[in-house]
Design an enzyme around this catalytic site. Sequence first.
Site, PDB file in Angstrom:
ATOM      1  N   GLY A  93       0.765  -1.436   0.192  1.00 22.20           N
ATOM      2  CA  GLY A  93      -0.309  -0.119   0.096  1.00 22.20           C
ATOM      3  C   GLY A  93       1.294   0.925   0.019  1.00 22.20           C
ATOM      4  N   ASP A 254       3.621  -4.651  -8.037  1.00 18.61           N
ATOM      5  CA  ASP A 254       3.429  -2.839  -8.016  1.00 18.61           C
ATOM      6  C   ASP A 254       4.022  -1.753  -8.299  1.00 18.61           C
ATOM      7  OD1 ASP A 254       5.334  -4.136  -6.378  1.00 18.61           O
ATOM      8  OD2 ASP A 254       5.501  -2.177  -4.906  1.00 18.61           O
ATOM      9  N   ASP A 264       7.193   5.427 -10.463  1.00 16.86           N
ATOM     10  CA  ASP A 264       8.253   4.821  -9.354  1.00 16.86           C
ATOM     11  C   ASP A 264       9.582   4.943  -9.706  1.00 16.86           C
ATOM     12  OD1 ASP A 264       8.964   4.323  -6.520  1.00 16.86           O
ATOM     13  OD2 ASP A 264       7.046   2.784  -6.834  1.00 16.86           O
TER      14      ASP A 264
HETATM   15  P1  AMP Z   1       8.397   1.237  -3.686  1.00 14.13           P
HETATM   16  O1  AMP Z   1      10.239   0.203  -3.882  1.00 14.13           O
HETATM   17  O2  AMP Z   1       9.576   2.570  -3.903  1.00 14.13           O
HETATM   18  O3  AMP Z   1       8.097   0.929  -5.198  1.00 14.13           O
HETATM   19  O4  AMP Z   1       8.061   0.464  -2.196  1.00 14.13           O
HETATM   20  C1  AMP Z   1       7.805  -0.417  -1.977  1.00 14.13           C
HETATM   21  C2  AMP Z   1       6.674   0.052  -0.671  1.00 14.13           C
HETATM   22  O5  AMP Z   1       7.069   0.079   0.390  1.00 14.13           O
HETATM   23  C3  AMP Z   1       5.681   1.238  -1.086  1.00 14.13           C
HETATM   24  O6  AMP Z   1       4.069  -0.011  -1.119  1.00 14.13           O
HETATM   25  C4  AMP Z   1       6.059   1.834  -0.265  1.00 14.13           C
HETATM   26  O7  AMP Z   1       4.712   3.389  -0.373  1.00 14.13           O
HETATM   27  C5  AMP Z   1       6.666   1.716   0.917  1.00 14.13           C
HETATM   28  N1  AMP Z   1       7.794   2.226   0.738  1.00 14.13           N
HETATM   29  C6  AMP Z   1       9.016   2.908   0.284  1.00 14.13           C
HETATM   30  N2  AMP Z   1       9.894   3.238   1.504  1.00 14.13           N
HETATM   31  C7  AMP Z   1       8.956   3.563   2.749  1.00 14.13           C
HETATM   32  C8  AMP Z   1       9.162   4.467   3.324  1.00 14.13           C
HETATM   33  N3  AMP Z   1      10.256   5.772   3.908  1.00 14.13           N
HETATM   34  N4  AMP Z   1       8.296   4.766   4.526  1.00 14.13           N
HETATM   35  C9  AMP Z   1       7.066   4.114   4.437  1.00 14.13           C
HETATM   36  N5  AMP Z   1       6.816   3.008   3.501  1.00 14.13           N
HETATM   37  C10 AMP Z   1       8.088   2.540   1.765  1.00 14.13           C
HETATM   38 MG    MG Z   2       6.095   1.604  -5.748  1.00 15.27          MG
END
Ligand code: AMP
Ligand code: MG
Length: 487
Positions: A93, A254, A264
């Site tokens: 999420g 995702d 992303d």
């Molecule tokens: P991503 O690798 O950027 O696609 O992130 C994977 C998941 O981790 C996504 O659901 C992001 O919203 C969550 N996420 C990434 N960085 C953070 C953070 N610093 N705090 C909370 N959630 C994160």
């Molecule tokens: Mg992402």
Amino acid sequence: MIRYPSSDAGWNFDNSYVRLPEFFYSRVKPTPVAAPRLVVLNARLAEELGLNAEVLKSEEGVQVLAGNRFPDGAALIAQAYAGHQFGHFTRLGDGRAILLGEQLTPEGERFDIQYKGSGRTPYSRGGDGRAALGPMLREYIISEAMHALGIPTTRSLAVVTTGEEIIRETLLPGAILIRVATSHLRVGTFQYAAAFGSVDELRALADYALDRHFPGLEADHRYLGLLREVILRQASLVAKWQLVGFVHGVMNTDNMTISGETIDYGPCAFMDAYDPATVFSSIDIHGRYAYGNQPRIAAWNLARFAEALLPLIHENEERAVELAQEEVSRFPDLFRREWLAGMRSKLGLAGEEAEDETLIDDLLSIMYKHKADWTNTFLALTFNREETLPMHGTPEFLEWLGRWKERLGRQRESEEQVRKRMRNHNPAVIPRNHRVEEALEAAEKGDPDVLHRLLDVLSKPFAHTPDQEEYAEPSPYSCEYRTFCGT
Ligand code: AMP
Ligand code: MG
């Protein structure tokens, strides 16, 4: 449709996502930040969105961009989704993203306006919900460069610093990116509905996606049609990535949109020397998301999308699998066709000849053998600067040049027409890694000029003006360049 009174800034929200079952989101407000300061604002995008850039830059406007205040009618939700991360299924999420609202533009288009880095949400898991300035500026630069290259992508409206430090390997300045997208629906949103919801919830999501992105699809077999359209858009998108040497870096399900927009910008980068094994992400040890694997991974992700849709495709599961399989199987051909068309244009070729594929593949082999820069090889061919290439003077390249020129000679076109096609398909500049780093470093030290100059150069990639030339130099540290997730 409910219209909210628009403020001076021009915010004009109509939040369709909150009309989906609550299963799909959580209401959550951004965590207020100490001392917001605007680093960069995309005035042209603001205008397209019907927003007043001057008001956005004002103190009140920046408070909104930082998530300290909200315009009337804001949505303020975090979206739920799931996804295969490096092949493993996880419930996810928006862990650090919050939807401010869906902006209706003067042209009647709908765009999600989203905070990224605005604090914790129910989906944050272990994360702090925050983002650092460097990675948010990086997303801004690269997403806007992609847009200028004609590649579908989420956009970047602004980056603000929060006046707070965040903890990574060191203390870093905290920042929020305002991301703009035609929607944030992902393959992972469908996986979430399929794994954790009812068939009614899954259908509500599919109907929503169809309404929002494919309103013209006929009533019969519309869910199979949804699958088909997403496959088409992704085949076209990934072909465009390959043509400019873009490595996404983290093609988890995702991070794959239903709209066909690139999303992303974490560990992404542009390849310098041509090598299908090019990987930038520090955590992609096995090269799952390497440049050359991207088409295959896209197909894999689309198979997961198809699986999620099965209950809607046919009541008989076996038949549903058959129908979905047929669609997914078309991906390699769709991709190859788009890619070939793009490669022909890069080489100035008009029409189609049987030997074109060999001609293209042979050039790639020579480029690989001589570690030729992806972007600059095509520029050299465009501007007759073959002598600048590492394979210059080798028998294999001379032979290839001969074949290419013969092929061009068979076209009933002037040399100028051929060159024009090549200029329009071979960018003068891409966001080179060292240039991006240089801009980020300067911005972190409070000097925004390097960033603004880079953004300006990247905004006209097909202009081929003299001021772009110094930006065309390959990165001096391309081979060891690594980018990081969890930014
Ligand atoms: P991503 O690798 O950027 O696609 O992130 C994977 C998941 O981790 C996504 O659901 C992001 O919203 C969550 N996420 C990434 N960085 C953070 C953070 N610093 N705090 C909370 N959630 C994160
Ligand atoms: Mg992402």
